[in-house]
Scaffold this motif. Sequence first.
Motif, PDB file in Angstrom:
ATOM      1  N   PHE A  68      -7.952  12.230  -1.508  1.00 48.58           N
ATOM      2  CA  PHE A  68      -8.083  13.667  -1.695  1.00 48.58           C
ATOM      3  C   PHE A  68      -7.503  14.404  -0.491  1.00 48.58           C
ATOM      4  CE2 PHE A  68     -11.550  12.427  -4.638  1.00 48.58           C
ATOM      5  CZ  PHE A  68     -11.170  13.180  -5.738  1.00 48.58           C
ATOM      6  N   THR A  69      -6.698  15.441  -0.786  1.00 49.91           N
ATOM      7  CA  THR A  69      -6.198  16.292   0.295  1.00 49.91           C
ATOM      8  C   THR A  69      -7.272  17.292   0.714  1.00 49.91           C
ATOM      9  OG1 THR A  69      -5.256  17.935  -1.239  1.00 49.91           O
ATOM     10  CG2 THR A  69      -3.826  16.108  -0.550  1.00 49.91           C
ATOM     11  N   TYR A 163      -0.643  13.670   3.978  1.00 48.99           N
ATOM     12  CA  TYR A 163      -0.592  12.209   4.022  1.00 48.99           C
ATOM     13  C   TYR A 163       0.858  11.733   4.131  1.00 48.99           C
ATOM     14  CZ  TYR A 163      -5.486  12.032   2.500  1.00 48.99           C
ATOM     15  OH  TYR A 163      -6.849  12.184   2.424  1.00 48.99           O
ATOM     16  N   ARG A 164       1.019  10.670   4.888  1.00 46.42           N
ATOM     17  CA  ARG A 164       2.306   9.995   4.984  1.00 46.42           C
ATOM     18  C   ARG A 164       2.134   8.552   4.506  1.00 46.42           C
ATOM     19  NH1 ARG A 164       7.035   9.458   9.246  1.00 46.42           N
ATOM     20  NH2 ARG A 164       7.782   7.387   8.643  1.00 46.42           N
ATOM     21  N   PHE A 165       3.117   8.055   3.756  1.00 47.91           N
ATOM     22  CA  PHE A 165       3.060   6.707   3.203  1.00 47.91           C
ATOM     23  C   PHE A 165       4.298   5.933   3.638  1.00 47.91           C
ATOM     24  CE2 PHE A 165       0.707   9.602   0.646  1.00 47.91           C
ATOM     25  CZ  PHE A 165      -0.446   8.918   0.286  1.00 47.91           C
ATOM     26  N   ASP A 166       4.057   4.756   4.188  1.00 51.73           N
ATOM     27  CA  ASP A 166       5.136   3.875   4.631  1.00 51.73           C
ATOM     28  C   ASP A 166       4.986   2.519   3.957  1.00 51.73           C
ATOM     29  OD1 ASP A 166       6.751   5.079   7.115  1.00 51.73           O
ATOM     30  OD2 ASP A 166       4.673   5.728   7.279  1.00 51.73           O
ATOM     31  N   GLU A 167       6.111   1.982   3.505  1.00 49.36           N
ATOM     32  CA  GLU A 167       6.143   0.642   2.946  1.00 49.36           C
ATOM     33  C   GLU A 167       7.054  -0.201   3.829  1.00 49.36           C
ATOM     34  OE1 GLU A 167       6.071  -0.721  -1.616  1.00 49.36           O
ATOM     35  OE2 GLU A 167       8.024   0.059  -0.979  1.00 49.36           O
ATOM     36  N   PRO A 168       6.505  -0.855   4.876  1.00 43.57           N
ATOM     37  CA  PRO A 168       7.338  -1.567   5.849  1.00 43.57           C
ATOM     38  C   PRO A 168       8.269  -2.600   5.237  1.00 43.57           C
ATOM     39  CG  PRO A 168       5.094  -1.337   6.670  1.00 43.57           C
ATOM     40  CD  PRO A 168       5.075  -0.880   5.245  1.00 43.57           C
ATOM     41  N   PHE A 176       3.426  13.931   1.965  1.00 45.36           N
ATOM     42  CA  PHE A 176       2.907  14.831   0.938  1.00 45.36           C
ATOM     43  C   PHE A 176       2.051  15.893   1.613  1.00 45.36           C
ATOM     44  CE2 PHE A 176      -0.268  16.063  -2.265  1.00 45.36           C
ATOM     45  CZ  PHE A 176       0.541  16.337  -3.356  1.00 45.36           C
ATOM     46  N   ALA A 177       2.468  17.159   1.495  1.00 43.86           N
ATOM     47  CA  ALA A 177       1.757  18.261   2.157  1.00 43.86           C
ATOM     48  C   ALA A 177       1.620  19.432   1.199  1.00 43.86           C
ATOM     49  CB  ALA A 177       2.484  18.688   3.425  1.00 43.86           C
ATOM     50  N   THR A 178       0.530  19.456   0.468  1.00 39.49           N
ATOM     51  CA  THR A 178       0.243  20.568  -0.419  1.00 39.49           C
ATOM     52  C   THR A 178      -0.799  21.458   0.244  1.00 39.49           C
ATOM     53  OG1 THR A 178      -0.463  21.182  -2.648  1.00 39.49           O
ATOM     54  CG2 THR A 178      -1.577  19.324  -1.651  1.00 39.49           C
ATOM     55  N   ASP A 179      -0.867  22.716  -0.169  1.00 40.37           N
ATOM     56  CA  ASP A 179      -1.890  23.647   0.323  1.00 40.37           C
ATOM     57  C   ASP A 179      -1.871  23.770   1.845  1.00 40.37           C
ATOM     58  OD1 ASP A 179      -4.211  24.278  -2.076  1.00 40.37           O
ATOM     59  OD2 ASP A 179      -2.741  22.691  -2.412  1.00 40.37           O
ATOM     60  N   PHE A 193       1.846  18.013  12.382  1.00 46.49           N
ATOM     61  CA  PHE A 193       2.513  17.728  11.119  1.00 46.49           C
ATOM     62  C   PHE A 193       3.929  17.205  11.346  1.00 46.49           C
ATOM     63  CE2 PHE A 193       5.238  19.020   7.559  1.00 46.49           C
ATOM     64  CZ  PHE A 193       4.654  18.239   6.578  1.00 46.49           C
ATOM     65  N   LEU A 194       4.663  17.826  12.233  1.00 48.24           N
ATOM     66  CA  LEU A 194       6.029  17.377  12.499  1.00 48.24           C
ATOM     67  C   LEU A 194       6.040  15.965  13.079  1.00 48.24           C
ATOM     68  CD1 LEU A 194       7.578  20.666  13.928  1.00 48.24           C
ATOM     69  CD2 LEU A 194       7.863  19.694  11.632  1.00 48.24           C
ATOM     70  N   ARG A 195       5.020  15.646  13.865  1.00 48.81           N
ATOM     71  CA  ARG A 195       4.904  14.286  14.402  1.00 48.81           C
ATOM     72  C   ARG A 195       4.602  13.294  13.279  1.00 48.81           C
ATOM     73  NH1 ARG A 195       2.049  15.501  18.368  1.00 48.81           N
ATOM     74  NH2 ARG A 195      -0.032  15.128  17.518  1.00 48.81           N
ATOM     75  N   LEU A 196       3.765  13.702  12.321  1.00 47.06           N
ATOM     76  CA  LEU A 196       3.471  12.845  11.178  1.00 47.06           C
ATOM     77  C   LEU A 196       4.754  12.526  10.406  1.00 47.06           C
ATOM     78  CD1 LEU A 196       1.089  11.633   9.366  1.00 47.06           C
ATOM     79  CD2 LEU A 196       1.369  13.692   7.974  1.00 47.06           C
ATOM     80  N   CYS A 197       5.624  13.514  10.282  1.00 47.95           N
ATOM     81  CA  CYS A 197       6.883  13.318   9.560  1.00 47.95           C
ATOM     82  C   CYS A 197       7.884  12.462  10.327  1.00 47.95           C
ATOM     83  CB  CYS A 197       7.515  14.671   9.257  1.00 47.95           C
ATOM     84  SG  CYS A 197       6.569  15.704   8.116  1.00 47.95           S
TER      85      CYS A 197
END
Length: 284
Positions: A68-69, A163-168, A176-179, A193-197
């Motif tokens: 959940f976001t 949320y950030r998703f990585d598949e190594p 994914f950044a809604t709201d 946020f920019l660091r997450l990206c």
Amino acid sequence: MKLIFCGVRGTSAEIQPEYSRFGGDTTCLLVEGTNQEKIIIDAGTGIRNASRRLSKIKGHKSHLLLLFTHYHLDHIMGLPSCSFLYDKKWRFEIAAPVRGRFAVEDIVSRILEKPFWPLQVGTMPAKIRFINLPPNNAAGPFKFGRIEVRWCPLHHSEGCTAYRFDEPATGASFVFATDVEWAQSTMKEKAQFLRLCAEPSPAQVLIFDGQFNRRNYPEHKGWGHSTVEEAVAIARHIGVRRLYVTHHAPGIDDLQLQKTETRLIKQMPAACLAREGLEVTVQA
């Protein structure tokens, strides 16, 4: 990884024919990993579409991560409609950071509480496990199968999580950044946020809130959402390959959204508006 947009509308669902091209269901994204991982982000009315898709896949693992976001109604109202909750073969992990005094178990229990729903968490046939994610990634990513999940807070009323998703194994990644109301975000919130990206490597795909545009944003300041133009600026700053703008405002029909998308593509050819049913393969 494959992404399936199961709901892209914000605030409330729209069922009229003039909303069918982009879709009228509220936020829900299905993520399918190459090792049969199944992750759903948010349980808007679009979760019914995710359930239908998964029910058609033969021989897959009956194990699902639901993230959940945040807990505004348009992002949780579809949860009781998730058919797998009523199937004893399914195993759910439901996770989110603790928000204020509310843990994810508290929220889900409330949604399914009497007199609002006939079955409660303890009587659901599916096996359900709740996970409280720490407020940051200091302990490292949360791992679900071979997919790594990272997150950070966003500026929104009562808060929200990106949320950030990585598949190594494949090198695929997306955010994914809604709201999120970017114009009202603090420097710290923007930096997080920019660091997450950017870490551990630049994300290939960005899905970002663009409920408004620069012309109508002033009359909606403080509503908790960003503009299409801000989504483009952020995507360019990060250097993503693809941008999908989501959380379309209620009352904005297909014709209006098509005009928005035409302007968007002129600004950034590698961008488009998210559509219900759209499937995207994320590759390194």
